[in-house]
Write an enzyme that holds these catalytic residues in place. Structure first.
Site, PDB file in Angstrom:
ATOM      1  N   TYR A   1      -1.988   0.073  10.494  1.00 46.85           N
ATOM      2  CA  TYR A   1      -2.094  -0.379   9.153  1.00 46.85           C
ATOM      3  C   TYR A   1      -0.726   0.081   8.531  1.00 46.85           C
ATOM      4  CZ  TYR A   1      -3.671  -1.371   4.453  1.00 46.85           C
ATOM      5  OH  TYR A   1      -3.924  -1.536   2.891  1.00 46.85           O
TER       6      TYR A   1
ATOM      7  N   SER B   1       0.819  -1.273  -0.158  1.00 44.24           N
ATOM      8  CA  SER B   1       0.043   0.067   0.051  1.00 44.24           C
ATOM      9  C   SER B   1       0.891   1.279   0.026  1.00 44.24           C
ATOM     10  CB  SER B   1      -0.806   0.131   1.146  1.00 44.24           C
ATOM     11  OG  SER B   1      -1.498   1.364   1.364  1.00 44.24           O
TER      12      SER B   1
HETATM   13  N1  LIG Z   1      -8.685  -0.880  -1.232  1.00 47.52           N
HETATM   14  C1  LIG Z   1      -7.927  -0.059  -0.711  1.00 47.52           C
HETATM   15  O1  LIG Z   1      -7.945   1.230  -0.570  1.00 47.52           O
HETATM   16  C2  LIG Z   1      -6.238  -0.638  -0.733  1.00 47.52           C
HETATM   17  C3  LIG Z   1      -5.274   0.338  -0.819  1.00 47.52           C
HETATM   18  C4  LIG Z   1      -4.077  -0.184  -0.677  1.00 47.52           C
HETATM   19  C5  LIG Z   1      -3.818  -1.525  -0.428  1.00 47.52           C
HETATM   20  N2  LIG Z   1      -4.893  -2.469  -0.206  1.00 47.52           N
HETATM   21  C6  LIG Z   1      -4.552  -3.881   0.082  1.00 47.52           C
HETATM   22  O2  LIG Z   1      -4.878  -4.387  -1.203  1.00 47.52           O
HETATM   23  C7  LIG Z   1      -5.641  -5.973  -0.775  1.00 47.52           C
HETATM   24  C8  LIG Z   1      -6.880  -6.165  -0.945  1.00 47.52           C
HETATM   25  O3  LIG Z   1      -7.606  -4.936  -0.293  1.00 47.52           O
HETATM   26  P1  LIG Z   1      -9.164  -4.863  -0.959  1.00 47.52           P
HETATM   27  O4  LIG Z   1      -9.258  -3.535  -1.201  1.00 47.52           O
HETATM   28  O5  LIG Z   1      -9.286  -5.724  -2.174  1.00 47.52           O
HETATM   29  O6  LIG Z   1      -9.880  -5.346   0.240  1.00 47.52           O
HETATM   30  P2  LIG Z   1     -11.173  -6.296   0.302  1.00 47.52           P
HETATM   31  O7  LIG Z   1     -12.207  -6.138  -0.875  1.00 47.52           O
HETATM   32  O8  LIG Z   1     -11.778  -6.234   1.688  1.00 47.52           O
HETATM   33  O9  LIG Z   1     -10.676  -7.934   0.056  1.00 47.52           O
HETATM   34  C9  LIG Z   1      -9.718  -8.287   1.083  1.00 47.52           C
HETATM   35  C10 LIG Z   1      -9.427  -9.901   0.743  1.00 47.52           C
HETATM   36  O10 LIG Z   1      -8.523 -10.294   1.898  1.00 47.52           O
HETATM   37  C11 LIG Z   1      -8.984 -11.509   2.283  1.00 47.52           C
HETATM   38  N3  LIG Z   1      -8.763 -11.927   3.615  1.00 47.52           N
HETATM   39  C12 LIG Z   1      -8.806 -10.981   4.726  1.00 47.52           C
HETATM   40  N4  LIG Z   1      -8.352 -11.709   5.706  1.00 47.52           N
HETATM   41  C13 LIG Z   1      -7.893 -12.964   5.315  1.00 47.52           C
HETATM   42  C14 LIG Z   1      -7.538 -14.105   6.129  1.00 47.52           C
HETATM   43  N5  LIG Z   1      -7.269 -14.035   7.515  1.00 47.52           N
HETATM   44  N6  LIG Z   1      -7.448 -15.338   5.103  1.00 47.52           N
HETATM   45  C15 LIG Z   1      -7.319 -15.216   3.880  1.00 47.52           C
HETATM   46  N7  LIG Z   1      -8.057 -14.345   3.345  1.00 47.52           N
HETATM   47  C16 LIG Z   1      -8.073 -12.996   3.805  1.00 47.52           C
HETATM   48  C17 LIG Z   1     -10.544 -11.415   2.092  1.00 47.52           C
HETATM   49  O11 LIG Z   1     -11.157 -12.834   2.094  1.00 47.52           O
HETATM   50  P3  LIG Z   1     -12.672 -12.965   2.346  1.00 47.52           P
HETATM   51  O12 LIG Z   1     -13.562 -12.017   1.793  1.00 47.52           O
HETATM   52  O13 LIG Z   1     -12.816 -14.392   1.838  1.00 47.52           O
HETATM   53  O14 LIG Z   1     -12.588 -13.007   3.999  1.00 47.52           O
HETATM   54  C18 LIG Z   1     -10.725 -10.745   0.775  1.00 47.52           C
HETATM   55  O15 LIG Z   1     -10.984 -11.528  -0.453  1.00 47.52           O
HETATM   56  C19 LIG Z   1      -4.984  -5.603   1.121  1.00 47.52           C
HETATM   57  O16 LIG Z   1      -4.025  -6.196   1.510  1.00 47.52           O
HETATM   58  C20 LIG Z   1      -4.924  -4.164   1.291  1.00 47.52           C
HETATM   59  O17 LIG Z   1      -4.483  -4.103   2.279  1.00 47.52           O
HETATM   60  C21 LIG Z   1      -6.039  -1.979  -0.501  1.00 47.52           C
END
Ligand SMILES: NC(=O)c1ccc[n+]([C@@H]2O[C@H](COP(=O)([O-])OP(=O)(O)OC[C@H]3O[C@@H](n4cnc5c(N)ncnc54)[C@H](OP(=O)(O)O)[C@@H]3O)[C@@H](O)[C@H]2O)c1
Length: 246
Positions: free
Chosen positions: A145, A132
């Site tokens: 975070y 991130s």
């Molecule tokens: N959205 C943003 O603004 C943003 C910005 C920068 C970085 N990121 C990073 O991008 C990545 C994905 O985020 P996203 O935005 O796509 O969020 P999201 O829609 O909440 O998706 C998160 C994913 O991680 C999985 N997950 C969470 N805890 C887990 C665990 N204990 N074991 C296995 N799977 C787990 C969830 O699985 P389930 O749904 O099946 O539980 C879901 O598929 C993360 O690493 C986040 O830190 C996000």
């Protein structure tokens, strides 16, 4: 990417789902991993295989990795994407909550990497670490975070120094705020209200940049012009950035 074996964690939602679909559309055999069975099943018909796996449970990772390696014999790309957020002031951050976050965002990513590292090294493959911009500098209400994503980036840079001479690559991806349920999943339902001027990029944009990063084996992929400019400014004049923070 034709016939490359690509494993994506957190493929049940947001960036992971978009990335899994992008690799599948590029001809890869994609394995999507996640916890939520119902959400994963929606991805099943578009991917080669979906499996449930919780990155905080070592035995669940072992079972999933064994199933993948039994079926394909190897993998070419691992997209370590599963992650969670925690967005409260430092004074309100309990140590247990910080540890829980590190379990997923740092130790979880390390565990999954280790489960596939022999195959990645043998095949001179690519490890993608979805970090991130919060792993590059600090943001208010992001102390836990930011700590988890800084740890991930530091660990991944060091891993690259070990793996690079052996032919395997580590691509570190730094998205800014992306339009996914991430903040809702973290309980921060007012995120959009609190940042009305912030333009959220799409998860498909991140997926396209991850694909490009893998194809070109880029070291670091910072997504979007705004994030690139702000990070450059932070590197050359961190004090000035304090004044333009939005
Ligand atoms: N959205 C943003 O603004 C943003 C910005 C920068 C970085 N990121 C990073 O991008 C990545 C994905 O985020 P996203 O935005 O796509 O969020 P999201 O829609 O909440 O998706 C998160 C994913 O991680 C999985 N997950 C969470 N805890 C887990 C665990 N204990 N074991 C296995 N799977 C787990 C969830 O699985 P389930 O749904 O099946 O539980 C879901 O598929 C993360 O690493 C986040 O830190 C996000």
């Amino acid at each position: 990417m034709r016939d490359q074996v690509v494993v994506v964690t957190g493929a049940s939602s947001g960036i992971g789902a978009a990335t899994a679909l992008a690799f599948a559309q590029a001809g890869a055999k994609v394995v999507g991993l996640g916890r939520d069975q119902a959400r994963l099943q929606k991805m099943a018909e578009k991917l080669d295989l979906v499996l449930t796996m919780d990155v905080t449970r070592p035995e669940s990772i072992e079972i999933a990795a064994a199933a993948v390696l039994d079926r394909y014999g190897h993998i070419d790309v691992l997209v370590n994407n599963a992650g969670v957020g925690l967005f409260v002031e430092e004074a309100e951050t309990e140590e247990e909550a910080l540890r829980d976050l590190m379990e997923v965002n740092f130790f979880g990513m390390r565990r999954v990497t280790r489960a596939f590292s022999a195959s990645l090294l043998e095949n001179k493959g690519v490890l993608v670490q979805v970090a991130s911009v919060a792993g590059l500098r600090g943001y208010a209400r992001h102390t836990a975070y930011c700590a988890s994503k800084h740890a991930l980036i530091g660990w991944s840079e060091a891993l690259r120094a070990e793996w690079g001479p052996k032919g395997a690559s580590v691509v570190i991806v730094c998205p800014p705020a992306i339009d996914t349920p991430f903040f809702d999943h973290a309980g921060y339902t007012d995120f959009r209200k609190d940042h009305p001027r912030l333009h959220l990029l799409s998860p498909e944009r991140v997926a396209a940049e991850i694909l490009d990063g893998v194809r070109h084996r880029r070291h670091r992929v910072i997504i979007g012009l705004r994030a690139k400019v702000l990070y450059t400014l932070f590197c050359v004049a961190p004090g000035m950035l304090e004044r333009v923070r939005g």
